[in-house]
Each structure stands twice: as structure tokens, then as C-alpha cells.
Design a protein around this motif. Structure first.
Motif, PDB file in Angstrom:
ATOM      1  N   TRP A  99       0.852  -1.189   0.000  1.00 47.51           N
ATOM      2  CA  TRP A  99       0.000   0.000   0.000  1.00 47.51           C
ATOM      3  C   TRP A  99       0.890   1.241   0.000  1.00 47.51           C
ATOM      4  O   TRP A  99       1.702   1.418   0.902  1.00 47.51           O
ATOM      5  CB  TRP A  99      -0.918   0.002   1.219  1.00 47.51           C
ATOM      6  CG  TRP A  99      -1.913  -1.106   1.209  1.00 47.51           C
ATOM      7  CD1 TRP A  99      -1.833  -2.270   1.894  1.00 47.51           C
ATOM      8  CD2 TRP A  99      -3.141  -1.153   0.474  1.00 47.51           C
ATOM      9  NE1 TRP A  99      -2.943  -3.050   1.638  1.00 47.51           N
ATOM     10  CE2 TRP A  99      -3.757  -2.386   0.768  1.00 47.51           C
ATOM     11  CE3 TRP A  99      -3.779  -0.277  -0.412  1.00 47.51           C
ATOM     12  CZ2 TRP A  99      -4.980  -2.759   0.214  1.00 47.51           C
ATOM     13  CZ3 TRP A  99      -4.998  -0.655  -0.953  1.00 47.51           C
ATOM     14  CH2 TRP A  99      -5.588  -1.878  -0.646  1.00 47.51           C
ATOM     15  N   ARG A 100       0.748   2.081  -0.983  1.00 50.30           N
ATOM     16  CA  ARG A 100       1.559   3.289  -1.117  1.00 50.30           C
ATOM     17  C   ARG A 100       1.385   4.215   0.077  1.00 50.30           C
ATOM     18  O   ARG A 100       2.352   4.754   0.615  1.00 50.30           O
ATOM     19  CB  ARG A 100       1.177   4.027  -2.421  1.00 50.30           C
ATOM     20  CG  ARG A 100       1.869   5.355  -2.627  1.00 50.30           C
ATOM     21  CD  ARG A 100       1.386   6.034  -3.909  1.00 50.30           C
ATOM     22  NE  ARG A 100      -0.015   6.401  -3.869  1.00 50.30           N
ATOM     23  CZ  ARG A 100      -0.476   7.547  -3.380  1.00 50.30           C
ATOM     24  NH1 ARG A 100       0.338   8.439  -2.876  1.00 50.30           N
ATOM     25  NH2 ARG A 100      -1.774   7.805  -3.392  1.00 50.30           N
ATOM     26  N   LEU A 101       0.160   4.396   0.518  1.00 49.56           N
ATOM     27  CA  LEU A 101      -0.126   5.403   1.545  1.00 49.56           C
ATOM     28  C   LEU A 101       0.206   4.952   2.969  1.00 49.56           C
ATOM     29  O   LEU A 101       0.034   5.716   3.913  1.00 49.56           O
ATOM     30  CB  LEU A 101      -1.587   5.844   1.447  1.00 49.56           C
ATOM     31  CG  LEU A 101      -1.876   6.690   0.207  1.00 49.56           C
ATOM     32  CD1 LEU A 101      -3.365   6.919   0.040  1.00 49.56           C
ATOM     33  CD2 LEU A 101      -1.118   8.017   0.262  1.00 49.56           C
ATOM     34  N   THR A 102       0.698   3.721   3.129  1.00 53.17           N
ATOM     35  CA  THR A 102       1.189   3.340   4.457  1.00 53.17           C
ATOM     36  C   THR A 102       2.627   3.793   4.641  1.00 53.17           C
ATOM     37  O   THR A 102       3.103   3.886   5.767  1.00 53.17           O
ATOM     38  CB  THR A 102       1.106   1.815   4.685  1.00 53.17           C
ATOM     39  OG1 THR A 102       1.865   1.151   3.689  1.00 53.17           O
ATOM     40  CG2 THR A 102      -0.339   1.338   4.663  1.00 53.17           C
ATOM     41  N   ALA A 103       3.312   4.090   3.534  1.00 55.20           N
ATOM     42  CA  ALA A 103       4.722   4.466   3.601  1.00 55.20           C
ATOM     43  C   ALA A 103       4.984   5.924   3.225  1.00 55.20           C
ATOM     44  O   ALA A 103       6.043   6.448   3.533  1.00 55.20           O
ATOM     45  CB  ALA A 103       5.539   3.555   2.689  1.00 55.20           C
ATOM     46  N   THR A 104       4.044   6.562   2.544  1.00 53.52           N
ATOM     47  CA  THR A 104       4.255   7.945   2.119  1.00 53.52           C
ATOM     48  C   THR A 104       3.179   8.845   2.705  1.00 53.52           C
ATOM     49  O   THR A 104       2.097   8.392   3.054  1.00 53.52           O
ATOM     50  CB  THR A 104       4.223   8.072   0.573  1.00 53.52           C
ATOM     51  OG1 THR A 104       2.931   7.692   0.108  1.00 53.52           O
ATOM     52  CG2 THR A 104       5.275   7.199  -0.085  1.00 53.52           C
ATOM     53  N   GLU A 105       3.499  10.097   2.783  1.00 52.03           N
ATOM     54  CA  GLU A 105       2.544  11.075   3.297  1.00 52.03           C
ATOM     55  C   GLU A 105       1.478  11.377   2.245  1.00 52.03           C
ATOM     56  O   GLU A 105       1.791  11.466   1.059  1.00 52.03           O
ATOM     57  CB  GLU A 105       3.249  12.369   3.703  1.00 52.03           C
ATOM     58  CG  GLU A 105       4.012  12.240   5.001  1.00 52.03           C
ATOM     59  CD  GLU A 105       3.127  11.797   6.161  1.00 52.03           C
ATOM     60  OE1 GLU A 105       2.053  12.390   6.374  1.00 52.03           O
ATOM     61  OE2 GLU A 105       3.508  10.827   6.840  1.00 52.03           O
ATOM     62  N   PRO A 106       0.245  11.549   2.676  1.00 51.10           N
ATOM     63  CA  PRO A 106      -0.827  11.894   1.739  1.00 51.10           C
ATOM     64  C   PRO A 106      -0.535  13.236   1.062  1.00 51.10           C
ATOM     65  O   PRO A 106      -0.166  14.195   1.735  1.00 51.10           O
ATOM     66  CB  PRO A 106      -2.060  11.991   2.627  1.00 51.10           C
ATOM     67  CG  PRO A 106      -1.703  11.321   3.901  1.00 51.10           C
ATOM     68  CD  PRO A 106      -0.227  11.412   4.045  1.00 51.10           C
ATOM     69  N   GLN A 107      -0.695  13.270  -0.233  1.00 47.51           N
ATOM     70  CA  GLN A 107      -0.454  14.491  -0.997  1.00 47.51           C
ATOM     71  C   GLN A 107      -1.748  15.134  -1.482  1.00 47.51           C
ATOM     72  O   GLN A 107      -1.859  16.338  -1.524  1.00 47.51           O
ATOM     73  CB  GLN A 107       0.438  14.199  -2.218  1.00 47.51           C
ATOM     74  CG  GLN A 107       1.789  13.615  -1.852  1.00 47.51           C
ATOM     75  CD  GLN A 107       2.636  14.576  -1.040  1.00 47.51           C
ATOM     76  OE1 GLN A 107       2.703  15.753  -1.344  1.00 47.51           O
ATOM     77  NE2 GLN A 107       3.255  14.066   0.012  1.00 47.51           N
TER      78      GLN A 107
END
Length: 147
Positions: A99-107
Motif C-alpha cells: 500500500w503506497r499510503l502506508t509508507a508515504t505522506e498523503p499528498q
């Protein structure tokens, strides 16, 4: 569960419930019983809603284009096309194993609630069940499709 496994599970479940509903319809229109339509219609409706919500979750997390998102949502309407949508998404490389959003900040604006759901898996699962139940309730209030 990864985006790939989650999407595939729900896509297959949607296709299986289509098969059950179509079987129930065959019995109904053969004047055997309409029980299959009543039971499997409800089951299919619940899984259909789960597929739509899962598609939206995965589409936001994996940054699907609007075109892919809409076409994937439309794939839930004809029988068994969710399987085609799953294979197409995997072939296009738009279903990751993380899942992308478990590792990066929401944009983006839609990233924030999706990130919260994914970062709080138990609460996210509860929110998903509540959303499916609420939307199923609304569908029941509106009534079944005209037959």
C-alpha cells in the motif's frame, strides 16, 4: 493484505456471487424456486458494494487514472468482468504488492482518508464493514431492481 490480493479477492468474490445469482435466476425462471434469487441477490448486492468500495480504495492508493477507475467500476456491472478488470490491472502494473499510503505522506485530498484507513487496519476494516452495511441498507430502502 496487499492491494493486489485485496482487489483480486473481492473481484473473484463478485464474479462468484454473479454465478450464484445467475444460477438462482435459472431456477426462478424455470419455476423451481425463487429462493436462490432472494438469497444470492442479497449476497451479490453486498459483495458488489464491497467491490465498488475496494476499487475506490485501491484506485486512490495506487493512483489509478480516472479512466481506469471508471472502467473498473463499470466492470462490476456485467457478469464476470471483474475478473477481466483484475487481470488487466495486474498486467498494466497498477496493482502493487504494498500500500503506497502506508509508507508515504498523503499528498492529495482523497489520500488523507485512505491513508488513515490503511494505517489503522482494524478501524479501517470496521469502517469498511459499516460502509458496506450502510450502503446495503440504503439499497434495501430503495428496493430491488424492477423485474
Amino acid at each position: 493484505m496487499t492491494p493486489l490480493k485485496t482487489f483480486r479477492f473481492v473481484a473473484i468474490a463478485e464474479a462468484v456471487t454473479w454465478a450464484l445469482l445467475l444460477t438462482g435466476m435459472a431456477f426462478k425462471y424455470s419455476d423451481v424456486t425463487d429462493l436462490g434469487v432472494r438469497v444470492f441477490g442479497m449476497v451479490h448486492g453486498v459483495v458488489f458494494i464491497a467491490f465498488v468500495l475496494t476499487t475506490l480504495l485501491v484506485a486512490v492508493d495506487q493512483r489509478w487514472s480516472a479512466r481506469r477507475s471508471v472502467l473498473t467500476l463499470l466492470a462490476s456491472i456485467p457478469p464476470f468482468v471483474t475478473i477481466v478488470a483484475d487481470r488487466s490491472a495486474e498486467k498494466a502494473g497498477v496493482l502493487a504488492t504494498a500500500w503506497r499510503l502506508t509508507a508515504t505522506e498523503p499528498q492529495r485530498t482523497l489520500d488523507r482518508p485512505v491513508a488513515w484507513l490503511l494505517r489503522n487496519p482494524v478501524r479501517g476494516a470496521v469502517a469498511g464493514v459499516v460502509a458496506v452495511a450502510a450502503l446495503t441498507g440504503v439499497a434495501l430502502l430503495v428496493g430491488p431492481p424492477a423485474s
